[in-house]
Design an enzyme around this catalytic site. Sequence first.
Site, PDB file in Angstrom:
ATOM      1  N   GLN A  46      51.880  41.400  31.492  1.00 44.18           N
ATOM      2  CA  GLN A  46      52.850  42.409  31.904  1.00 44.18           C
ATOM      3  C   GLN A  46      54.168  41.731  32.224  1.00 44.18           C
ATOM      4  O   GLN A  46      54.191  40.618  32.727  1.00 44.18           O
ATOM      5  CB  GLN A  46      52.330  43.158  33.141  1.00 44.18           C
ATOM      6  CG  GLN A  46      53.218  44.247  33.651  1.00 44.18           C
ATOM      7  CD  GLN A  46      52.572  45.001  34.812  1.00 44.18           C
ATOM      8  OE1 GLN A  46      51.417  45.365  34.758  1.00 44.18           O
ATOM      9  NE2 GLN A  46      53.326  45.204  35.867  1.00 44.18           N
ATOM     10  N   ARG A  59      63.464  41.464  48.581  1.00 39.04           N
ATOM     11  CA  ARG A  59      62.226  42.064  48.077  1.00 39.04           C
ATOM     12  C   ARG A  59      61.093  41.067  48.300  1.00 39.04           C
ATOM     13  O   ARG A  59      61.162  39.925  47.891  1.00 39.04           O
ATOM     14  CB  ARG A  59      62.351  42.398  46.594  1.00 39.04           C
ATOM     15  CG  ARG A  59      63.397  43.472  46.315  1.00 39.04           C
ATOM     16  CD  ARG A  59      63.515  43.713  44.821  1.00 39.04           C
ATOM     17  NE  ARG A  59      64.547  44.667  44.507  1.00 39.04           N
ATOM     18  CZ  ARG A  59      64.332  45.953  44.229  1.00 39.04           C
ATOM     19  NH1 ARG A  59      63.104  46.428  44.240  1.00 39.04           N
ATOM     20  NH2 ARG A  59      65.333  46.745  43.935  1.00 39.04           N
ATOM     21  N   HIS A  62      55.419  39.588  48.103  1.00 36.57           N
ATOM     22  CA  HIS A  62      54.357  40.336  47.447  1.00 36.57           C
ATOM     23  C   HIS A  62      53.355  39.415  46.758  1.00 36.57           C
ATOM     24  O   HIS A  62      53.723  38.357  46.263  1.00 36.57           O
ATOM     25  CB  HIS A  62      54.943  41.266  46.381  1.00 36.57           C
ATOM     26  CG  HIS A  62      55.990  42.190  46.902  1.00 36.57           C
ATOM     27  ND1 HIS A  62      57.167  42.412  46.226  1.00 36.57           N
ATOM     28  CD2 HIS A  62      56.044  42.942  48.022  1.00 36.57           C
ATOM     29  CE1 HIS A  62      57.900  43.273  46.913  1.00 36.57           C
ATOM     30  NE2 HIS A  62      57.248  43.605  48.004  1.00 36.57           N
ATOM     31  N   LYS A  72      52.978  34.083  38.252  1.00 36.79           N
ATOM     32  CA  LYS A  72      54.244  34.704  37.864  1.00 36.79           C
ATOM     33  C   LYS A  72      55.195  33.670  37.283  1.00 36.79           C
ATOM     34  O   LYS A  72      55.266  32.537  37.766  1.00 36.79           O
ATOM     35  CB  LYS A  72      54.924  35.348  39.078  1.00 36.79           C
ATOM     36  CG  LYS A  72      54.172  36.520  39.645  1.00 36.79           C
ATOM     37  CD  LYS A  72      54.900  37.150  40.827  1.00 36.79           C
ATOM     38  CE  LYS A  72      54.113  38.344  41.341  1.00 36.79           C
ATOM     39  NZ  LYS A  72      54.750  38.974  42.475  1.00 36.79           N
ATOM     40  N   HIS A 119      55.380  36.064  46.548  1.00 42.46           N
ATOM     41  CA  HIS A 119      56.683  35.923  45.902  1.00 42.46           C
ATOM     42  C   HIS A 119      57.675  36.908  46.500  1.00 42.46           C
ATOM     43  O   HIS A 119      57.335  38.038  46.832  1.00 42.46           O
ATOM     44  CB  HIS A 119      56.547  36.190  44.400  1.00 42.46           C
ATOM     45  CG  HIS A 119      57.857  36.269  43.694  1.00 42.46           C
ATOM     46  ND1 HIS A 119      58.377  37.452  43.228  1.00 42.46           N
ATOM     47  CD2 HIS A 119      58.771  35.306  43.410  1.00 42.46           C
ATOM     48  CE1 HIS A 119      59.557  37.212  42.664  1.00 42.46           C
ATOM     49  NE2 HIS A 119      59.816  35.922  42.764  1.00 42.46           N
ATOM     50  N   TYR A 132      60.207  39.210  35.576  1.00 44.41           N
ATOM     51  CA  TYR A 132      59.066  38.333  35.777  1.00 44.41           C
ATOM     52  C   TYR A 132      57.878  38.790  34.955  1.00 44.41           C
ATOM     53  O   TYR A 132      57.647  39.968  34.752  1.00 44.41           O
ATOM     54  CB  TYR A 132      58.700  38.133  37.247  1.00 44.41           C
ATOM     55  CG  TYR A 132      58.637  39.339  38.130  1.00 44.41           C
ATOM     56  CD1 TYR A 132      57.424  39.909  38.467  1.00 44.41           C
ATOM     57  CD2 TYR A 132      59.799  39.885  38.665  1.00 44.41           C
ATOM     58  CE1 TYR A 132      57.367  41.000  39.308  1.00 44.41           C
ATOM     59  CE2 TYR A 132      59.745  40.970  39.509  1.00 44.41           C
ATOM     60  CZ  TYR A 132      58.524  41.532  39.821  1.00 44.41           C
ATOM     61  OH  TYR A 132      58.463  42.618  40.652  1.00 44.41           O
ATOM     62  N   ASP A 169      58.255  46.770  52.903  1.00 47.15           N
ATOM     63  CA  ASP A 169      58.314  45.311  52.993  1.00 47.15           C
ATOM     64  C   ASP A 169      58.569  44.838  54.419  1.00 47.15           C
ATOM     65  O   ASP A 169      58.020  43.824  54.853  1.00 47.15           O
ATOM     66  CB  ASP A 169      59.388  44.759  52.055  1.00 47.15           C
ATOM     67  CG  ASP A 169      58.993  44.838  50.583  1.00 47.15           C
ATOM     68  OD1 ASP A 169      57.910  45.372  50.265  1.00 47.15           O
ATOM     69  OD2 ASP A 169      59.782  44.364  49.743  1.00 47.15           O
TER      70      ASP A 169
END
Length: 179
Positions: A46, A59, A62, A72, A119, A132, A169
Site C-alpha cells: 500500500q 501527525r 502511529h 514503512k 512513525h 509512504y 493523536d
Amino acid sequence: MIIKETILRGAFLIEGEPHEDERGSLEVVWTREGLEARGMNAAFVQSTLSRSRRRGTLRGLHYQVGENAQAKLVRCTRGAVFDVGVDLREDSATCRRWVGYELSAANRRMLYLPVGFAHGFQTLEDDSEVLYMVTGRYDPASERGARWDDPAFGIAWPKADEPIINARDAAFPLLDARS
C-alpha cells in the site's frame, strides 16, 4: 541509491543519486533488491499520501500491530518535514530511542522504518506532502499510537511549543500508561 544505517537497528536513511543532463535528472528511488540486500522488507502492499496545509502540523506517532504491522518507506514529495521513527521493539537494545531527519522535496531523502517502530512527522513548510509505502494494509483494529510528547522518548520536535495536532493523536497514551 545511498543507504545509511541510523543509530537504531533496522532503520535506514536513503539518499538518491540523481543523474543530471540538460533535460533534468533521472534517479532510481529504490529497488527491491537494494533494500532486501540491507535486510529491509520491500514487500510493499500500500502507498499513502498525506497532505498538510500548515507549517507545524504534527501527525503521529502511529503504528500497527499483529498481522498488519507495517514497515514503512517514507519520502516528502512536496515541502519539508521533520520525520521521526521510535523503536518500540521490547527486545531491542534501542527500545524507546528515536531518530529524526529532515525529509524534503529538495533533498529527496527517504527514511525506512522496520516493523515495531512508531512513525510521525511535523511539517516544516506550508503545503507539505508525505508519501509512504507500507508492508501491511491499513486496518483500524490493528492501529495504535504513542504520544508525540511522551517523556519516555524525549523527541526534540522543531515546533514543539505550538504543534497543530488532531484530538486523536493528542490523546494517545503515554508509554508507561499503556496496558
